[in-house]
Design an enzyme around this catalytic site. Structure first.
Site, mmCIF file in Angstrom:
data_model
loop_
_atom_site.group_PDB
_atom_site.id
_atom_site.type_symbol
_atom_site.label_atom_id
_atom_site.label_comp_id
_atom_site.label_asym_id
_atom_site.label_seq_id
_atom_site.Cartn_x
_atom_site.Cartn_y
_atom_site.Cartn_z
ATOM 1 C CG ASP A 29 4.551 104.423 72.425
ATOM 2 O OD1 ASP A 29 4.942 104.080 73.554
ATOM 3 O OD2 ASP A 29 3.568 105.176 72.249
ATOM 4 N N GLY A 30 5.016 101.307 73.032
ATOM 5 C CA GLY A 30 4.111 100.213 73.393
ATOM 6 C C GLY A 30 4.748 99.107 74.214
ATOM 7 C CD1 TRP A 34 4.270 92.904 73.106
ATOM 8 C CD2 TRP A 34 5.564 92.514 74.906
ATOM 9 N NE1 TRP A 34 4.885 91.682 72.933
ATOM 10 C CE2 TRP A 34 5.678 91.420 74.016
ATOM 11 C CE3 TRP A 34 6.292 92.491 76.095
ATOM 12 C CZ2 TRP A 34 6.497 90.320 74.281
ATOM 13 C CZ3 TRP A 34 7.085 91.387 76.363
ATOM 14 C CH2 TRP A 34 7.186 90.323 75.466
ATOM 15 N NE ARG A 42 6.192 101.088 82.210
ATOM 16 C CZ ARG A 42 5.398 101.556 81.236
ATOM 17 N NH1 ARG A 42 4.143 101.175 81.157
ATOM 18 N NH2 ARG A 42 5.869 102.393 80.340
ATOM 19 C CB SER A 74 11.517 111.488 74.755
ATOM 20 O OG SER A 74 10.761 111.639 75.933
ATOM 21 C CD GLU A 76 9.860 115.855 76.457
ATOM 22 O OE1 GLU A 76 10.102 115.016 75.561
ATOM 23 O OE2 GLU A 76 10.330 117.002 76.448
ATOM 24 C CG ASN A 77 10.854 108.657 77.740
ATOM 25 O OD1 ASN A 77 11.352 108.321 76.664
ATOM 26 N ND2 ASN A 77 9.530 108.706 77.907
ATOM 27 C CD1 TRP A 78 15.529 113.186 80.966
ATOM 28 C CD2 TRP A 78 16.480 111.723 82.383
ATOM 29 N NE1 TRP A 78 16.790 112.890 80.487
ATOM 30 C CE2 TRP A 78 17.399 111.998 81.342
ATOM 31 C CE3 TRP A 78 16.867 110.830 83.391
ATOM 32 C CZ2 TRP A 78 18.666 111.422 81.276
ATOM 33 C CZ3 TRP A 78 18.130 110.255 83.325
ATOM 34 C CH2 TRP A 78 19.015 110.556 82.278
ATOM 35 N NE ARG A 203 1.173 111.049 72.963
ATOM 36 C CZ ARG A 203 0.191 110.234 73.358
ATOM 37 N NH1 ARG A 203 -1.027 110.390 72.898
ATOM 38 N NH2 ARG A 203 0.432 109.262 74.216
#
Ligand code: IPE
Ligand code: MG
Length: 258
Positions: A29-30, A34, A42, A74, A76-78, A203
């Site tokens: 993550d990050g 960054w 991104r 994940s 959820e990343n969709w 989390r």
């Protein structure tokens, strides 16, 4: 093999002192932050993240780790913008194109865990090729969680068991924790001893929900593209100070209360 000797059986009290975590799972993550800090898109953060992955996969076996699971995408990343999803979808290709030959040569067995649903035909092929070319390797295991969600993993396992029951091959009374675990996407690995999340977020984000039951958690204040072998070493050092009891008591305390 010797690698599994450190893993205590269920209910057995054990300190982590001195023993390396055999299975480490990392929430990479990050990347976005960054890039943002550098005034970059991104996209470039994600590409830098792939370089960090290469460093860590190379360092992990030298630090006593036997299984490494990394969270790449994940379920959820969709919900991210389409352009970013497209960039994330291109990462396995970028990674395997530049690292698969080394993984193959060094005895790393790759498994891509997660649903193939929604992935392009090309990406499915790339994942299958990475798995096939490394299937016989047994020095080190790399699980790449891609289009993976802990809830989906559990639901898929439940569905598979239900299908066995519906087909008359199993009965509900047969279901055990070990049996259920064998239906999860991670069946080929023991549960993670240590789950690491860099970037300061604390989390689990739907990563390995079942498998995390007795994992130690370490959160590090470094963004994934900056993650180095030294950060992993620091996480291991901290892990080794933890006292793992698996719900039991330490032997000394058991005597004291006896
Ligand atoms: C990790 O970096 C990559 C994925 C989750 C796919 P992020 O994209 O989540 O980076 P931040 O959290 O925005 O910094
Ligand atoms: Mg993030």
């Amino acid at each position: 093999m010797a690698a599994q000797e450190n893993t205590p059986t269920k209910g057995e009290a054990s300190g982590a002192a001195g023993t390396a975590p055999l299975h480490v799972a990392i929430v990479m993550d990050g990347n976005g932050r960054w890039a943002k800090r550098r005034g970059l898109p991104r996209t470039l953060g994600h590409r830098a993240g792939v370089e960090a992955l290469k460093r860590i996969v190379e360092a992990a076996p030298t630090l006593g780790i036997r299984w490494l699971t990394v969270f790449g995408f994940s379920t959820e990343n969709w919900s991210r913008p389409a352009a970013e999803v497209a960039e994330l979808m291109a990462l396995p290709k970028r990674y395997f194109e530049t690292d698969l030959a080394r993984l193959e040569r060094e005895g790393v067995r790759v498994r891509v865990i997660g649903s193939r649903e929604g992935l392009s035909r090309e990406l499915v092929k790339i994942c299958a090729e990475a798995e096939a070319r490394t299937a016989k390797n047994e020095v080190f295991d790399l699980n790449v969680a891609f289009n993976y969600g802990g809830k989906a993993d559990i639901v898929d396992a439940a569905r598979r068991f239900a299908e066995e029951v519906a087909a008359g091959r199993a009965s509900p009374a047969d279901l055990t924790e070990d049996g259920f675990e064998a239906l999860l996407a991670t069946a080929a690995s023991p549960p993670p001893d240590l789950i690491v999340r860099p970037s300061g977020e604390q989390r689990l984000s739907n990563f390995m929900l079942w498998q995390a039951a007795y994992a130690e958690f370490i959160f590090q204040d470094v963004l994934w593209p900056d993650y180095s072998a030294e950060h992993l070493q620091a996480a291991i050092a901290e892990f080794q100070t933890r006292n793992r009891r698996y719900g039991a008591v330490a032997p000394d305390d058991a005597l004291a209360t006896g």
